[in-house]
Design an enzyme around this catalytic site. Sequence first.
Site, PDB file in Angstrom:
ATOM      1  N   CYS A 194       0.853  -1.191   0.000  1.00  0.00           N
ATOM      2  CA  CYS A 194       0.000   0.000   0.000  1.00  0.00           C
ATOM      3  C   CYS A 194       0.889   1.242   0.000  1.00  0.00           C
ATOM      4  O   CYS A 194       0.621   2.234  -0.681  1.00  0.00           O
ATOM      5  CB  CYS A 194      -0.886   0.025   1.251  1.00  0.00           C
ATOM      6  SG  CYS A 194      -1.837  -1.475   1.555  1.00  0.00           S
ATOM      7  N   HIS A 198       0.997   4.992  -1.918  1.00  0.00           N
ATOM      8  CA  HIS A 198       0.314   6.049  -1.163  1.00  0.00           C
ATOM      9  C   HIS A 198       1.175   6.726  -0.111  1.00  0.00           C
ATOM     10  O   HIS A 198       0.701   7.613   0.587  1.00  0.00           O
ATOM     11  CB  HIS A 198      -0.984   5.502  -0.580  1.00  0.00           C
ATOM     12  CG  HIS A 198      -1.962   5.118  -1.664  1.00  0.00           C
ATOM     13  ND1 HIS A 198      -2.576   6.059  -2.453  1.00  0.00           N
ATOM     14  CD2 HIS A 198      -2.369   3.910  -2.125  1.00  0.00           C
ATOM     15  CE1 HIS A 198      -3.353   5.445  -3.338  1.00  0.00           C
ATOM     16  NE2 HIS A 198      -3.241   4.141  -3.171  1.00  0.00           N
ATOM     17  N   ARG A 237     -13.037  -1.051  -1.123  1.00  0.00           N
ATOM     18  CA  ARG A 237     -11.897  -0.332  -1.701  1.00  0.00           C
ATOM     19  C   ARG A 237     -10.612  -1.134  -1.498  1.00  0.00           C
ATOM     20  O   ARG A 237      -9.762  -1.203  -2.389  1.00  0.00           O
ATOM     21  CB  ARG A 237     -11.776   1.054  -1.058  1.00  0.00           C
ATOM     22  CG  ARG A 237     -10.771   1.955  -1.768  1.00  0.00           C
ATOM     23  CD  ARG A 237     -11.297   2.387  -3.128  1.00  0.00           C
ATOM     24  NE  ARG A 237     -10.284   3.066  -3.925  1.00  0.00           N
ATOM     25  CZ  ARG A 237      -9.441   2.440  -4.754  1.00  0.00           C
ATOM     26  NH1 ARG A 237      -9.476   1.129  -4.878  1.00  0.00           N
ATOM     27  NH2 ARG A 237      -8.572   3.128  -5.449  1.00  0.00           N
ATOM     28  N   CYS A 241      -8.048  -2.507  -4.403  1.00  0.00           N
ATOM     29  CA  CYS A 241      -6.602  -2.244  -4.392  1.00  0.00           C
ATOM     30  C   CYS A 241      -5.829  -3.558  -4.478  1.00  0.00           C
ATOM     31  O   CYS A 241      -4.864  -3.671  -5.236  1.00  0.00           O
ATOM     32  CB  CYS A 241      -6.206  -1.502  -3.122  1.00  0.00           C
ATOM     33  SG  CYS A 241      -6.404   0.280  -3.259  1.00  0.00           S
TER      34      CYS A 241
END
Lengths: 280, 127
Positions: A194, A198, A237, A241
Site C-alpha cells: 500500500c 500512497h 476499496r 486495491c
Amino acid sequence: MKKTHLMLTALGLVCALGSPLSVAGTPQEDQAVFQNYFKQRFPHVPIDDFKNGAYALDPVGRENWEAIEEFPPYEAAIDNGKTLWATPFANGKTYADCFPDGPGIAGKFPHWDKERGMVVTLPLLVNECRVANGEKPYGYFLGPLAEINAYMAFESRGQIINVEIPADDPRALAAYEKGKEFYFARRGQFNFSCAHCHMGNSGSTLRTEILSPALGHTTHFPVYRSKWGEIATLHRRYKGCNEQVRAKAFEGQSEEYRNLEYFMSYMDNGLELNGPGARK
Amino acid sequence: MKFPSISRRRAPALILGALAITAVGVASEMPKIDLTSGDPAAGKAIAMDRSKGNCIACHLIIGGESPGAIGPALIAMQTRYPTKEALAIQIWDATVKTPEAAMPPFGRHAILSQQELADVVAYVWTL
C-alpha cells in the site's frame, strides 16, 4: 537533519537485527512519523485538508470535485440509508435498539473490543444487529449496508478520529501491528505494498492519475466512486486495491481488513470525518 | 551499513516500511534469455499496453501518450546501462539493485514471458 539521522540509524538496526517488529516504534511514534512524513512531503497542504485525498494536491481535480459535490452522487444512498435505519425489523425493533446513541457514532469506530478480543467496525455491528434481530445479513461491500453506513457517516460528519489502542490488552497492539504489517508488505504479482503508491509515490502520477496520500484515507467512507457508479465500503476499496496489484483479496470484515482499518484509522487520528465521500 | 542514496524525504517511509524489506521475496537470478531475439516493435506495443508491460504508466517515454511520473524517464538508455543484459536484469527484477524499488518484477513474477521481456528490452534499448 538530526531526526533523519535517527531514522537512518533505526533502519540500520532493522537491517542488522533482521527483526523490524522488535525495533519498530510504538503506535504513538509510528503515528508521529507517519503524519510528519506527509506534512513534510506536502508542506503547502494544511493538515485539515488531507481528508480530501488527492484533491488536497490537485487544484484542477478539486474544482471538478467541488462541482460534483454541489449535487452529491451519494445523496440517494444517504436517503435510502435513513429509510432503512428507521424501518422496523420483522420483530418490531429497529437499529436504534442496537445503537441507542443514534446513527451519528462513526467517530467511535473502529475500536478494540476487549471482550471479543477483536477490532470491531461500524459495518460489522450493523450487520450483527440485523442477525441478532432475526434478519439476514447484508453483503459487506455495497448495497444496503453501504447505504446505512452512508447515512451514519453523514450523521457523524465533523467528528474527530480518535482511535485508541488500549494499553491493558496486548492483543490490541498485536492487531495494530498486523494491520501495519499488511500496509507495508508487498503483495500480488505486481509486488506493491500500500505504502509504495500512497506514501513513497503519493502526489506523483500513475498515467494521469494523482496518487492520493495515505493520510486521510479513512475519513470519507463509504464512498461513491464514479468508476463504480455506486456507493461502497472501505473494505470494498481494499479489495479493489488488492486485485489491482493482482493479489488475492480478502473477505469484507475479515480479520485482515479489520486490522488494516485499525492501523490506518489510527494513523488518521485527529482528522475530521467527512463521509460519505465522492471520488473518481 | 550505509544508506547514501536514501533521500531525506523517503526515510520515514522506510522506517515504517521496514517490514516490507523483509517481505521481499527471495530474488531469483534471471535465467539465460536470448536477447538477440527481441523485436523492438513488439516491445513498444507491450510497453504501452495496460495489461502487459505498461511502462508508460510510470515512465515518460518520448512519443508515448499521458506518461506517469513515478519512475525515471526512459531516455538515453544506452548511456545508463552498459549492456542489454544489464537492462534486462533491471526489468526482470528491479529490487535486485534497489530493494525498495516499487517497480514490479516483470520477469521474476512472470508478468511478462521471456520473449516479451526480450521484446521490451529491445525496445527500451532504442530509447
